[in-house]
Design an enzyme around this catalytic site. Sequence first.
Site, short mmCIF file in Angstrom:
data_model
loop_
_atom_site.label_atom_id
_atom_site.label_comp_id
_atom_site.label_asym_id
_atom_site.label_seq_id
_atom_site.Cartn_x
_atom_site.Cartn_y
_atom_site.Cartn_z
N ARG A 105 58.70 55.59 40.69
CA ARG A 105 58.37 54.18 40.79
C ARG A 105 58.48 53.71 42.24
O ARG A 105 59.37 54.18 42.97
CB ARG A 105 59.37 53.41 39.92
CG ARG A 105 59.21 51.91 39.85
CD ARG A 105 58.09 51.54 38.95
NE ARG A 105 58.12 50.13 38.56
CZ ARG A 105 57.03 49.49 38.13
NH1 ARG A 105 55.87 50.11 38.07
NH2 ARG A 105 57.10 48.24 37.76
N THR A 384 46.77 50.24 35.24
CA THR A 384 47.62 51.41 35.35
C THR A 384 46.80 52.52 34.74
O THR A 384 45.73 52.27 34.19
CB THR A 384 48.93 51.10 34.56
OG1 THR A 384 49.58 50.02 35.20
CG2 THR A 384 49.86 52.26 34.44
N THR A 402 50.57 54.02 38.41
CA THR A 402 50.01 52.67 38.57
C THR A 402 49.95 52.19 40.01
O THR A 402 50.77 52.62 40.85
CB THR A 402 50.86 51.67 37.75
OG1 THR A 402 50.25 50.39 37.81
CG2 THR A 402 52.29 51.56 38.24
N ASP A 426 55.89 43.03 39.81
CA ASP A 426 56.62 43.38 38.58
C ASP A 426 58.08 42.92 38.65
O ASP A 426 58.79 42.95 37.64
CB ASP A 426 56.56 44.89 38.31
CG ASP A 426 55.36 45.25 37.43
OD1 ASP A 426 54.76 44.33 36.84
OD2 ASP A 426 55.03 46.45 37.31
N GLY A 476 48.29 49.08 30.68
CA GLY A 476 48.19 47.78 29.99
C GLY A 476 49.35 46.84 30.20
O GLY A 476 49.58 45.94 29.39
N GLY A 477 50.14 47.04 31.26
CA GLY A 477 51.25 46.11 31.53
C GLY A 477 52.18 46.03 30.32
O GLY A 477 52.53 47.05 29.72
N1 GLY Z 1 52.77 47.76 36.72
C1 GLY Z 1 52.83 47.77 35.33
C2 GLY Z 1 54.10 48.35 34.81
O1 GLY Z 1 54.73 49.12 35.52
O2 GLY Z 1 54.48 48.04 33.72
#
Ligand code: GLY
Length: 574
Positions: A105, A384, A402, A426, A476-477
Amino acid sequence: MRIYMIFTLALCLFLPFGCKNPSQVADYTIQKSIIAKNAVVSTAHPLASEIGLQVVKDGGNAIDAAIAVQFALAVVYPVAGNIGGGGFLTYRSGDGKISVCLDFREKAPAKAHRDMYLDAEGNVLSGKSTDGHLAAGVPGSVDGCWQMFQKYSKLKNWKRLLEPAVLLAENGFCITQSEADGLNEYRAGFVKNNTTPCVFVKKDTLAKWKKGDLLQQKDLAVTLRAIRDRGRDGFYKGKVATLLAAEMKRGGGLINEEDLANYQAIWREPLRGNYRGHEIISMPPPSSGGIALFQLLGMVEPFDFGHYGFHSPEHIHLFVEAERRVYADRAKHLGDADFYQVPVHELLDSQYILRRFSNFDPSKATPSSAIEAGVFARKESPQTTHFSIVDTKGNAAAVTTTLNAGYGSMTVVGGAGFLLNNEMDDFSAKPGVPNLYGALGGEANAIQAGKRPLSSMTPTIVTKDGQLYMVLGTPGGTTIITSVFQVLTNVVDFKMSMTEATHAPRFHSQWSPDEVYLEKNAASAETREKLKKMGHKVAGWPEIGQFESIMRRKDGKLEGVADKRAKDDSVSGY
Ligand code: GLY
């Protein structure tokens, strides 16, 4: 080596020749479903799926294929594929001896701070966390791939895995209609946010991208070559790092060379849980995905909803009520566990989950305003892409990666040719102010230097009787979690094949806003009416998710699926 050269040659020949007659070549062969004996690769682009499969055919394992796919998608799927973003891997070896997660991440740069997106009055500055340089977190994808390679590669040939992406960037490839539409739609954003000419904007200001156009990314090819030749250092140190830091200076961003040199992907212990005799392996914080998925499954497990009728009012109501409670917990309690004490054990405690759902009323909706985040005694975490891979030994890789929004921050690093994420969005810029996905957050997900923003990405592997059963995931967030929840229960409770489970209509709800989003064919008019009578606010949503899934069937064969919702998603296998 010979097979590798033949493949490289084929790629070189195929691409430039094909583009002499673009409309024909851009009609890539798309496979939405496959039954295969040996291996399956399902991704958002047919070229990436074929590249991944070829790696397996050349003797690579699922991790080798995942690395090649990640770099290929960074070229052929710029809307979400990336080297300037981040992601998560859930991996299980075929013999079941290894189950791990890798967290690559993005991180907040060292100069980031809690109020960086607020004005003097404490109001959120619109667009600052989503557009342009300030929106970008320190990218993790390249170190993620490097770590995977060091630990689990079978081919042990990093250059081989990078080469297809280098060639695609150097020679170009024919874009599909969906890619052309995306590039045209985001044109103004690219023009606004870039300090140097950008490959995604046509030189002729009036010209639009069209299907079959050749997209060559020469700067990206140079960057990929640096990574190919120098591994992680080719990205986090030297020329590419200098170019990224210079881009930040030009555009008022925060990432500097030290941030890049310091970036480290982290191996994490996966979350494991059981659901009706299946073992689920999924992503821990900084993803909210695993925790939320286990909470959802725990809340609905006592109900025999497989007999309610698929997408009956009772089925949708049960799921939405669970989602309401789980997303309220997400907003309050989840964030990067390296910075905030996420109460993982408490949230996953079966007694807590049952208690949390004990006020469920089968006949009516609980307004979200009446739902607070759960309390317990602390013992003292829309663009993503996902790909699923199973190799010849049953090793499985689920990777969700993403840039956050489509084309991320729409900022290309000048001279280095890659897009930067807008993952900083986020984080919770301010308590009570929703982010891009409507998600709320607070202290747990406040911005802090070096912290990772809370994610919903849920790369998940399911086993049954100790054997690999399913590989699941989607972009899809915040809808990622509910999509994984639905596809999993479609198979387990509604006895669907993986093809049916993946393509079946979906719905989504997340506490705030207090609405139930239904895809077009997700519920009959009668069901919608009944849900409204129960007190639900029902709304439409064009399409939820872009699922890439694999299931090992009873006969031992692999059923691979690419979501029909997205035109270009394609599965390869043999
Ligand atoms: N950027 C979308 C997620 O990481 O949930």
